[in-house]
Design a protein around this motif. Structure first.
Motif, PDB file in Angstrom:
ATOM      1  N   UNK A 173       0.832  -1.210   0.000  1.00 30.92           N
ATOM      2  CA  UNK A 173       0.000   0.000   0.000  1.00 30.92           C
ATOM      3  C   UNK A 173       0.868   1.263   0.000  1.00 30.92           C
ATOM      4  N   UNK A 174       1.976   1.221   0.709  1.00 32.73           N
ATOM      5  CA  UNK A 174       2.907   2.351   0.688  1.00 32.73           C
ATOM      6  C   UNK A 174       3.482   2.529  -0.710  1.00 32.73           C
ATOM      7  N   UNK A 175       3.756   1.440  -1.362  1.00 35.04           N
ATOM      8  CA  UNK A 175       4.272   1.479  -2.728  1.00 35.04           C
ATOM      9  C   UNK A 175       3.249   2.125  -3.664  1.00 35.04           C
ATOM     10  N   UNK A 176       1.974   1.735  -3.518  1.00 34.90           N
ATOM     11  CA  UNK A 176       0.918   2.299  -4.361  1.00 34.90           C
ATOM     12  C   UNK A 176       0.729   3.789  -4.088  1.00 34.90           C
ATOM     13  N   UNK A 177       0.848   4.183  -2.832  1.00 40.35           N
ATOM     14  CA  UNK A 177       0.736   5.604  -2.494  1.00 40.35           C
ATOM     15  C   UNK A 177       1.864   6.402  -3.123  1.00 40.35           C
ATOM     16  N   UNK A 178       3.085   5.870  -3.061  1.00 40.91           N
ATOM     17  CA  UNK A 178       4.216   6.552  -3.693  1.00 40.91           C
ATOM     18  C   UNK A 178       4.021   6.661  -5.202  1.00 40.91           C
ATOM     19  N   UNK A 179       3.458   5.617  -5.794  1.00 38.57           N
ATOM     20  CA  UNK A 179       3.190   5.662  -7.229  1.00 38.57           C
ATOM     21  C   UNK A 179       2.183   6.757  -7.560  1.00 38.57           C
ATOM     22  N   UNK A 180       1.130   6.864  -6.739  1.00 30.39           N
ATOM     23  CA  UNK A 180       0.121   7.904  -6.965  1.00 30.39           C
ATOM     24  C   UNK A 180       0.732   9.292  -6.811  1.00 30.39           C
ATOM     25  N   UNK A 181       1.564   9.465  -5.789  1.00 29.66           N
ATOM     26  CA  UNK A 181       2.218  10.759  -5.581  1.00 29.66           C
ATOM     27  C   UNK A 181       3.167  11.077  -6.733  1.00 29.66           C
ATOM     28  N   UNK A 182       3.889  10.069  -7.204  1.00 30.46           N
ATOM     29  CA  UNK A 182       4.815  10.285  -8.303  1.00 30.46           C
ATOM     30  C   UNK A 182       4.117  10.593  -9.612  1.00 30.46           C
ATOM     31  N   UNK A 183       2.936  10.025  -9.815  1.00 32.38           N
ATOM     32  CA  UNK A 183       2.205  10.216 -11.064  1.00 32.38           C
ATOM     33  C   UNK A 183       1.464  11.547 -11.088  1.00 32.38           C
ATOM     34  N   UNK A 184       0.913  11.957  -9.944  1.00 33.28           N
ATOM     35  CA  UNK A 184       0.023  13.117  -9.918  1.00 33.28           C
ATOM     36  C   UNK A 184       0.649  14.367  -9.304  1.00 33.28           C
ATOM     37  N   UNK A 185       1.911  14.284  -8.873  1.00 36.51           N
ATOM     38  CA  UNK A 185       2.590  15.475  -8.353  1.00 36.51           C
ATOM     39  C   UNK A 185       4.009  15.507  -8.901  1.00 36.51           C
ATOM     40  N   UNK A 186       4.700  16.615  -8.594  1.00 36.38           N
ATOM     41  CA  UNK A 186       6.104  16.744  -8.979  1.00 36.38           C
ATOM     42  C   UNK A 186       7.020  16.595  -7.772  1.00 36.38           C
ATOM     43  N   UNK A 187       6.522  16.003  -6.713  1.00 35.63           N
ATOM     44  CA  UNK A 187       7.326  15.834  -5.507  1.00 35.63           C
ATOM     45  C   UNK A 187       8.510  14.906  -5.777  1.00 35.63           C
ATOM     46  N   UNK A 188       9.677  15.238  -5.245  1.00 38.08           N
ATOM     47  CA  UNK A 188      10.834  14.343  -5.387  1.00 38.08           C
ATOM     48  C   UNK A 188      10.641  13.102  -4.521  1.00 38.08           C
ATOM     49  N   UNK A 189      10.573  11.966  -5.145  1.00 37.42           N
ATOM     50  CA  UNK A 189      10.292  10.721  -4.432  1.00 37.42           C
ATOM     51  C   UNK A 189      11.357   9.682  -4.765  1.00 37.42           C
ATOM     52  N   UNK A 190      11.580   8.742  -3.867  1.00 38.83           N
ATOM     53  CA  UNK A 190      12.547   7.678  -4.172  1.00 38.83           C
ATOM     54  C   UNK A 190      12.059   6.812  -5.323  1.00 38.83           C
ATOM     55  N   UNK A 191      12.998   6.217  -6.026  1.00 42.39           N
ATOM     56  CA  UNK A 191      12.657   5.337  -7.135  1.00 42.39           C
ATOM     57  C   UNK A 191      11.884   4.124  -6.626  1.00 42.39           C
ATOM     58  N   UNK A 192      10.891   3.697  -7.401  1.00 37.40           N
ATOM     59  CA  UNK A 192      10.090   2.535  -7.039  1.00 37.40           C
ATOM     60  C   UNK A 192      10.749   1.288  -7.633  1.00 37.40           C
TER      61      UNK A 192
END
Length: 247
Positions: free
Chosen positions: A4-23
């Motif tokens: 679920x954390x992985x899916x949340x990071x994917x949503x944040x990465x897709x819909x925002x420009x926030x710098x996130x760790x690689x999935x």
């Protein structure tokens, strides 16, 4: 929980420009289930919008604080939804047949319909937020960003994706019941923090959702990624107008 954390990071990465760790081991098919967290992304965007106004409202005029809040959230999302609104307005306004509409929507140039839609949307959003009572404004922003993103998810749940390719294509499969339930909970939960009469502000949202969904079904036979952005923008504005009416 890790998934679920992985899916949340994917949503944040897709819909925002926030710098996130690689999935690790990313697959486009994962994005389908990540759509459940789109309203939760709205929580974050709404919180940032409210935070900017809260920090600045005592030191600059409220009009300036609202404009800066709108600018920060647009930067945060990369203007993703605003771009969808402009492209959808250009396509639906300038094309007659489905193929024409889709071709125009894919064109990166901004046309007159798109420019008008953007200007009117930004003005409506600004004026609506300006006239909402300041003590209520942070909660309204929080709820508005969440419910409008739920509106986009509901389009995905009720219509078919009409392009053979596109940025939203990996999300185009029908949502699972679990994803739809979680998206609905995340989309409506912020409403609990508003006065009970503010639930009436959802009426314009429902009306706009039904109206635009009907247009998409009739003109395109479904939706594109641009249409999801347009739905988010239209229902967000409808929510603010609803709050104005009942506040």
């Amino acid at each position: 929980m890790r998934q679920q954390w992985r899916l949340l990071l994917l949503a944040l990465g897709f819909f925002t420009r926030l710098p996130l760790p690689a999935i690790p081991d990313f697959q486009e098919s994962d994005l389908k289930e990540a759509a459940r967290y789109l309203p939760l992304v709205g929580w974050l965007v709404g919180f940032v919008a409210a935070l900017v106004i809260g920090l600045l409202s005592d030191s600059v005029p409220l009009e300036v604080a609202i404009i800066l809040s709108m600018a920060v959230t647009a930067y945060m999302t990369g203007g993703f939804h605003e771009d969808g609104l402009a492209d959808s307005a250009d396509g639906l306004g300038g094309g007659w047949k489905k193929e024409q509409v889709l071709t125009i929507m894919k064109d990166s140039r901004l046309g007159s319909y798109g420019a008008l839609a953007l200007i009117l949307a930004l003005l409506l959003k600004f004026e609506s937020l300006l006239h909402i009572p300041l003590p209520l404004l942070p909660l309204v922003l929080f709820a508005g960003h969440a419910t409008s993103r739920l509106a986009a998810v509901l389009v995905m749940a009720t219509q078919e994706y009409v392009r053979d390719e596109g940025k939203a294509k990996p999300m185009a499969s029908k949502l699972s019941k679990t994803s739809l339930l979680l998206a609905t909970v995340f989309g409506l939960l912020p409403m609990l923090f508003l006065p009970l009469q503010m639930w009436a502000a959802m009426l314009p949202v429902v009306i706009v959702w039904l109206w635009f969904s009907r247009i998409l079904k009739k003109r395109l036979g479904g939706y594109t990624g641009d249409c999801l952005g347009a739905m988010q923008q239209l229902t967000e504005i409808a929510f603010y107008l609803g709050v104005l009416i009942w506040s």
